[in-house]
Design a protein around this motif. Structure first.
Motif, PDB file in Angstrom:
ATOM      1  N   LEU B 287       1.149  -0.979  -0.245  1.00  0.00           N
ATOM      2  CA  LEU B 287       0.276  -0.100   0.011  1.00  0.00           C
ATOM      3  C   LEU B 287       0.861   1.048  -0.203  1.00  0.00           C
ATOM      4  O   LEU B 287       0.201   2.003  -0.577  1.00  0.00           O
ATOM      5  N   GLY B 290       3.522   1.518  -3.819  1.00  0.00           N
ATOM      6  CA  GLY B 290       2.030   2.183  -4.132  1.00  0.00           C
ATOM      7  C   GLY B 290       1.475   3.207  -4.117  1.00  0.00           C
ATOM      8  O   GLY B 290       1.390   4.023  -5.369  1.00  0.00           O
ATOM      9  N   LEU B 291       1.574   4.464  -2.990  1.00  0.00           N
ATOM     10  CA  LEU B 291       1.206   5.408  -3.133  1.00  0.00           C
ATOM     11  C   LEU B 291       1.954   6.327  -3.287  1.00  0.00           C
ATOM     12  O   LEU B 291       1.379   7.092  -4.305  1.00  0.00           O
ATOM     13  N   VAL B 293       4.658   5.309  -5.369  1.00  0.00           N
ATOM     14  CA  VAL B 293       4.176   5.532  -6.924  1.00  0.00           C
ATOM     15  C   VAL B 293       3.621   5.836  -7.978  1.00  0.00           C
ATOM     16  O   VAL B 293       3.617   7.004  -8.498  1.00  0.00           O
TER      17      VAL B 293
ATOM     18  N   ALA C 112       1.120   0.648  -9.353  1.00  0.00           N
ATOM     19  CA  ALA C 112       0.657   0.710  -8.246  1.00  0.00           C
ATOM     20  C   ALA C 112      -0.337  -0.209  -7.252  1.00  0.00           C
ATOM     21  O   ALA C 112      -0.423  -0.104  -6.295  1.00  0.00           O
ATOM     22  N   LEU C 115      -0.171  -3.442  -6.023  1.00  0.00           N
ATOM     23  CA  LEU C 115       0.288  -3.296  -5.094  1.00  0.00           C
ATOM     24  C   LEU C 115      -0.694  -2.781  -3.804  1.00  0.00           C
ATOM     25  O   LEU C 115      -0.771  -3.398  -2.884  1.00  0.00           O
ATOM     26  N   ILE C 116      -1.604  -1.653  -4.501  1.00  0.00           N
ATOM     27  CA  ILE C 116      -2.214  -0.917  -3.508  1.00  0.00           C
ATOM     28  C   ILE C 116      -3.679  -2.412  -3.053  1.00  0.00           C
ATOM     29  O   ILE C 116      -3.977  -2.750  -2.358  1.00  0.00           O
ATOM     30  N   ASP C 119      -3.009  -5.775  -0.906  1.00  0.00           N
ATOM     31  CA  ASP C 119      -2.649  -4.868   0.432  1.00  0.00           C
ATOM     32  C   ASP C 119      -4.370  -4.594   1.398  1.00  0.00           C
ATOM     33  O   ASP C 119      -4.874  -5.399   2.213  1.00  0.00           O
TER      34      ASP C 119
END
Lengths: 422, 322, 301
Positions: B287, B290-291, B293, C112, C115-116, C119
């Motif tokens: 998380l 990802g944020l 990026v 991205a 990945l987010i 999670d």
């Protein structure tokens, strides 16, 4: 994951520790400044807490933390408490290597409690070799880690089951069942990677050793984590075996059984799935097939002792889920570590390693209430291994057949000689 | 002009190397040493990818194939033969160069997304060979048992401090070499091909050959990165040639900047720092990363050095205007 | 390599039936996912690298919907709708900003999100693997067709996928909406010059792609276990299918998916260790010999 908070209950001690911790926190990477007798024993734990195998890390850390808390509550090592520093390597071996190194060089960890899966374990094993630090591997079942003399590291130990031990017991059990039910045609379906291949090969070897009539008419090798087993299942259906062996595990085993059921693959067939007796799988599979045999990953009634059941209940109460194979291995590993530290009366890695070699401890997971860390190859023996038929409800395996360690040791030695390892 | 500019680069390189070699004498912190070793490996890898992406306009999705080939060739040579480290490095480089020659010859003919997918396909094929050829590569467990590190030139690479010095020297030398290549006539031709391949063709340039040379050079430098990583972990893993490694390199150059030579290095440092800090502090690192990026991709819309460069150019222009 | 085993199978009707039906099943699900991917590429020119996560989201939404309602059909529809809405959100707030940036920026945004989402799924549903279980309606013994074995549930899956494929074809080929979408794919500037709202079209296509992937996730849920990160393997396979079939061509996706399904099922008999390798090799061959794919058109202008 964050560090395990270590709290003493006495006020004055707490104040002193707080002051020391504050001073230590202000300089990252430098040793914490605190009074010598309160200096915590830092143990680093690289493990996998994310991705497909996250349950490995969760089960491992839960079990390790439970033992650490017990140890600390009983006073620790002369008042020194263990501080367990847990890090996620995300299942990547180079990350495991980096994390293990960082725990030792930057976080002041004196020992590494390695909760990595097999490829990560090999990476951490090299860190042990290079830095000379004490490492206990708790999740790797690959025999070569400790059996191969070329790979051996004097300060590296393994506290986990090994494929070869399971294979001897499983082979003997399955050979017996095969004699009783006249099962001669066998097929195997296992994941195509080192663990899958080695475990299957070893099982079949001992199956044939105990029963000369066995014929393996086909082997199917789906990829690890493959979602769709249709082509594997149809291949098994075409082969028309009488019995099927598999070491597929975890979520994949659940998928496999669900998919096999709609093909009625397992109807009227004996299925030997070594990794089935795992609470995660047993609770997830909605339709457990008949004629199912399994080894014991972890069952609270095997060994059928109060010590084991108590441990399981304590674990379940604390973590709101049933213990898995990784749980008992880590609990035992921490039991060994604390016992060795007490025996050596030190937290120095080399002294603890000396104490660990050949150490026998009381443990709820032993065949006779004890576990031993075999001195010649730094791995545990005498843990409860068994196979039996599975039911669809508690206690899941009503009549497990416990393996004989005398037989296991003999055959294991002979197997090692054949491999050129002994 | 180029000769003068390069002396400047060499001097800068020498200064950086000197500073790097001083660090272990100034602080006992081992974490900095490990960081620099990894930064050298990944920085070289990312910059080599940028040779293709930023300077050549060829977006390769499969660059980690060479990172892996370098690591495996190097580690296997050391494990199976009694050659020394410099020779093993040479073997790794030559092997990767040959692989790059064969694969590049097939790939660089294609344009844009097809080139990208083909490099991805080759990389996945390479990865699947690593996994299947267990007798040679150890399969999914990688090369186990550690790699022997025979001492050479008074360096014992099993010691972190020596490995650090080695990685620093190799790092600085590779960066200088890559810079030299990109500032040379070949580098300018490459950029011309990137900007307008047809025009370059009309000018008599053999576009295919230029692209192939770039591909080979990028592969060779990537393999050096693989060698350094192999020394760090004392082995080689199939992950080195997996799409996640290629993806990380793409991140590094996108976050660092594709239009500045040191952009990928900055990106590598950033990503390594994020990774190390995030994995220490939270279990939801997917998380968090990802944020981060997303902020780069949607907020800055370009890498950090590109951002800084644009800002600098804007300042210069407004300075001249007023 | 086991060529004899393969020949034996090809000379036996029951084997052919069983293996072909397996190939169809594998292909059907793959088609649903790949169709969304190829549609998005064909119309928007964007590769949705997070498509595998759409599939994963669909599977999890179906899981929860099934636990809540007990109805498999509702669960699948909920999955499709849920992911369709998510696709809309994703396109509107994130992808739209990088349409004009180069492909690496788009890859970055998608990665991205992978990945987010992994999670987020872990936070909501937990890290352990989950299993939906077979709805009672499908717990019938498998059918024997021509001596080959075909599970009832898989027949339903093939039928469902086939129905969806038919609806998709109908919309694209016979309706005005389909014409508009194809026009936007062919020439977006002209289409918007003609007064059609291209951004609305883009949003719809993305949502529809998400719907397809989500439904695939929901349809497969009874026989798959779910865990965070499960989207990746389906992503790579749908890439292979899209490349082989032709990027932007839905019929190409169908052909590619069926081909891959059949290669897998017959390959597991003839060359079990090399099935993956063969698929990547096929991808390489197509890209070298006919980059636009078996049924693809040349790259959009």
């Amino acid at each position: 994951m964050t560090q395990l908070p270590v709290q003493a209950s006495q006020g004055r001690r707490q104040l002193l520790k707080g002051a020391g911790a504050l001073a230590g926190l202000s300089s990252l990477g430098m040793p914490a400044i605190s009074l010598a007798q309160n200096k915590p024993i830092r143990i680093g734990m690289p493990t996998i807490l994310s991705g497909r195998v996250a349950m490995l890390g969760i089960a491992s850390t839960s079990a390790a933390k439970m033992e650490v808390e017990k140890f600390n509550a009983a006073g620790g090592l002369n008042g020194r408490k263990i501080e367990l520093i847990i890090r996620d390597s995300k299942g990547s071996p180079q990350e495991a290597s980096r994390v293990a190194r960082e725990l030792v060089t930057a976080d002041g960890c004196e020992m590494i409690f390695d909760g990595e899966a097999s490829s990560g374990s090999f990476a951490v094993h090299e860190v042990a070799r290079d830095l000379g630090v004490l490492v206990i591997h708790t999740c790797s079942e690959t025999s070569s880690l400790t059996a191969d003399p070329k790979l051996r590291v004097p300060t590296a130990f393994r506290c986990a089951r090994q494929g070869i031990h399971d294979a001897v017991v499983g082979g003997a059990y399955a050979a017996q069942v095969a004699k009783e039910k006249g099962l001669r045609r066998w097929m195997t379906v296992s994941p195509d990677y080192a663990y899958g291949r080695d475990t299957t090969e070893e099982f079949i070897e001992y199956l044939k050793y105990f029963n000369k009539d066995i014929e393996v008419i086909g082997e199917v090798w789906p990829k690890l984590f493959q979602p769709d087993y249709s082509e594997s299942i149809t291949r098994l259906v075409q082969g028309k075996p009488q019995a099927i062996y598999s070491c597929i595990w975890g979520g994949d085993l659940t998928s496999f059984i669900d998919q096999a059921n709609i093909y009625a693959l397992l109807k009227d067939r004996q299925f030997f799935a070594v990794n089935m007796a795992d609470y995660a799988v047993l609770t997830a599979v909605k339709n457990v097939p008949q004629n199912l045999h399994s080894g014991n990953r972890y069952l609270k009634n095997f060994p059928n002792t109060t010590a084991n059941t108590n441990w399981s209940n304590e674990y379940t109460a604390k973590n709101k889920e049933l213990p898995l194979n990784w749980s008992w291995q880590n609990a035992a590993g921490m039991q060994f570590l604390t016992a060795a530290m007490k025996k050596a009366n030190s937290s120095d890695g080399k002294k603890v390693a000396e104490a660990l070699r050949g150490l026998t401890i009381d443990s709820p997971f032993g065949t006779n209430g004890k576990l031993t860390m075999r001195a010649e190859d730094n791995t545990i023996v005498d843990y409860a291994v068994g196979w039996g038929t599975l039911d669809t409800k508690e206690p899941f395996m009503a009549k497990p057949n416990m393996g004989s360690w005398k037989q296991i040791s003999e055959l294991e030695l002979e197997w090692k000689k054949r491999k050129g390892w002994a | 002009m180029k000769r003068h500019a390069f002396t400047k680069e060499m001097a800068l390189g020498a200064v950086v190397l000197g500073l790097l070699l001083l660090i272990p004498l100034l602080t006992p912190s081992r974490i900095a040493l490990d960081f620099v070793i990894r930064l050298a490996a990944l920085g070289i890898f990312a910059t080599s990818l940028n040779m293709l992406v930023g300077y050549g306009g060829m977006v390769s999705f499969g660059h980690s194939m060479f990172f892996g080939s370098g690591a495996y060739a190097f580690a296997l040579t050391l494990q199976k033969t009694s050659m020394g480290i410099p020779t093993a490095m040479l073997v790794a480089i030559v092997f990767s160069g040959l692989v790059a020659l064969v694969i590049g010859a097939i790939c660089v003919r294609l344009k844009e997304i097809y080139f990208s997918f083909l490099t991805l396909a080759f990389q996945m094929l390479f990865h699947s060979i690593i996994l299947t050829w267990t007798t040679l590569t150890g399969g999914d467990q990688g090369l186990t048992g550690g790699i022997p590190r025979p001492p050479f030139l008074g360096l014992n690479l099993a010691q972190t401090t020596d490995l650090y010095a080695f990685a620093s020297v190799v790092g600085v030398v590779c960066f200088l070499l890559m810079r030299y290549i990109l500032q040379s006539p070949f580098g300018y031709t490459l950029r011309m091909v990137r900007d307008n391949a047809d025009r370059a063709q009309f000018l008599g340039i053999n576009v295919w050959r230029v692209k192939l040379y770039a591909f080979i050079l990028a592969g060779v430098f990537a393999s050096v990165g693989g060698v350094l990583m192999s020394l760090f972990v004392s082995g080689a893993f199939p992950d080195f040639s997996y799409w996640t490694m290629s993806g990380e390199a793409v991140f590094m150059i996108m976050m660092g900047g594709v239009n500045v030579f040191l952009g990928p290095l900055v990106g590598s440092a950033l990503l390594l720092m994020f990774n190390d800090v995030i994995t220490r502090t939270t279990e939801y690192h997917g998380l968090a990363l990802g944020l981060v990026v997303l902020i780069f991709a949607l907020g800055f819309k370009r890498g950090i050095t590109d951002f800084v460069l644009q800002g600098w150019q804007w300042l210069q222009r407004s300075g001249r205007a007023s | 390599m086991e060529p004899t085993a393969l020949l034996e199978c090809l000379s036996s009707v029951s084997c052919i039936v069983t293996q072909s039906s397996t190939g169809l099943i594998v292909g059907a699900l793959l088609f649903l996912v790949a169709a969304g991917l190829t549609l998005i590429f064909g119309v928007l020119g964007v590769i949705n690298f997070s498509h595998g996560s759409f599939y994963m989201l669909g599977a999890y939404i179906a899981l929860s919907a099934y636990r809540f309602t007990g109805s498999y059909i509702l669960a699948t529809l909920a999955a499709g709708l849920g992911v369709g809405l998510f696709g809309l959100f994703f396109e509107r707030f994130f992808m739209r900003r990088v349409y004009n940036a180069d492909v690496l920026m788009q890859l970055l945004v998608c990665y991205a999100f992978i990945l987010i989402l992994d999670d987020v799924v872990k936070i909501i549903w937990g890290p352990e693997f989950q299993s939906m279980g077979m709805p009672a309606a499908f717990e019938a013994p498998p059918l024997f067709i021509g001596g080959g074995i075909v599970p009832v549930f898989y027949l339903y899956l093939i039928a469902a996928a086939g129905l969806i494929a038919l609806v998709l074809w109908y919309i694209l080929a016979k309706t005005r909406l389909g014409k508009v979408v194809r026009a936007a794919a062919h020439n977006p500037t002209m289409t918007s010059a003609l007064g059609l709202n291209t951004s609305l079209i883009y949003a719809c296509v993305f949502a529809f792609g998400g719907l397809l992937a989500g439904m695939a996730g929901g349809l497969a849920a009874p026989v798959r276990s779910m865990s965070p990160g499960m989207g990746f393997s389906i992503l790579i396979e749908s890439f292979i299918v899209t490349v082989i079939g032709g990027m932007g061509s839905v019929s190409g996706a169908l052909v590619g998916a069926l081909l891959i399904g059949l290669v897998r099922s017959f390959g597991s008999i003839g060359f079990p260790l090399f099935v993956e390798g063969i698929m990547f090799l096929a991808m390489v061959l197509i890209l070298v010999l006919k980059p636009s794919g078996l049924l693809g058109k040349e790259t959009r202008s």
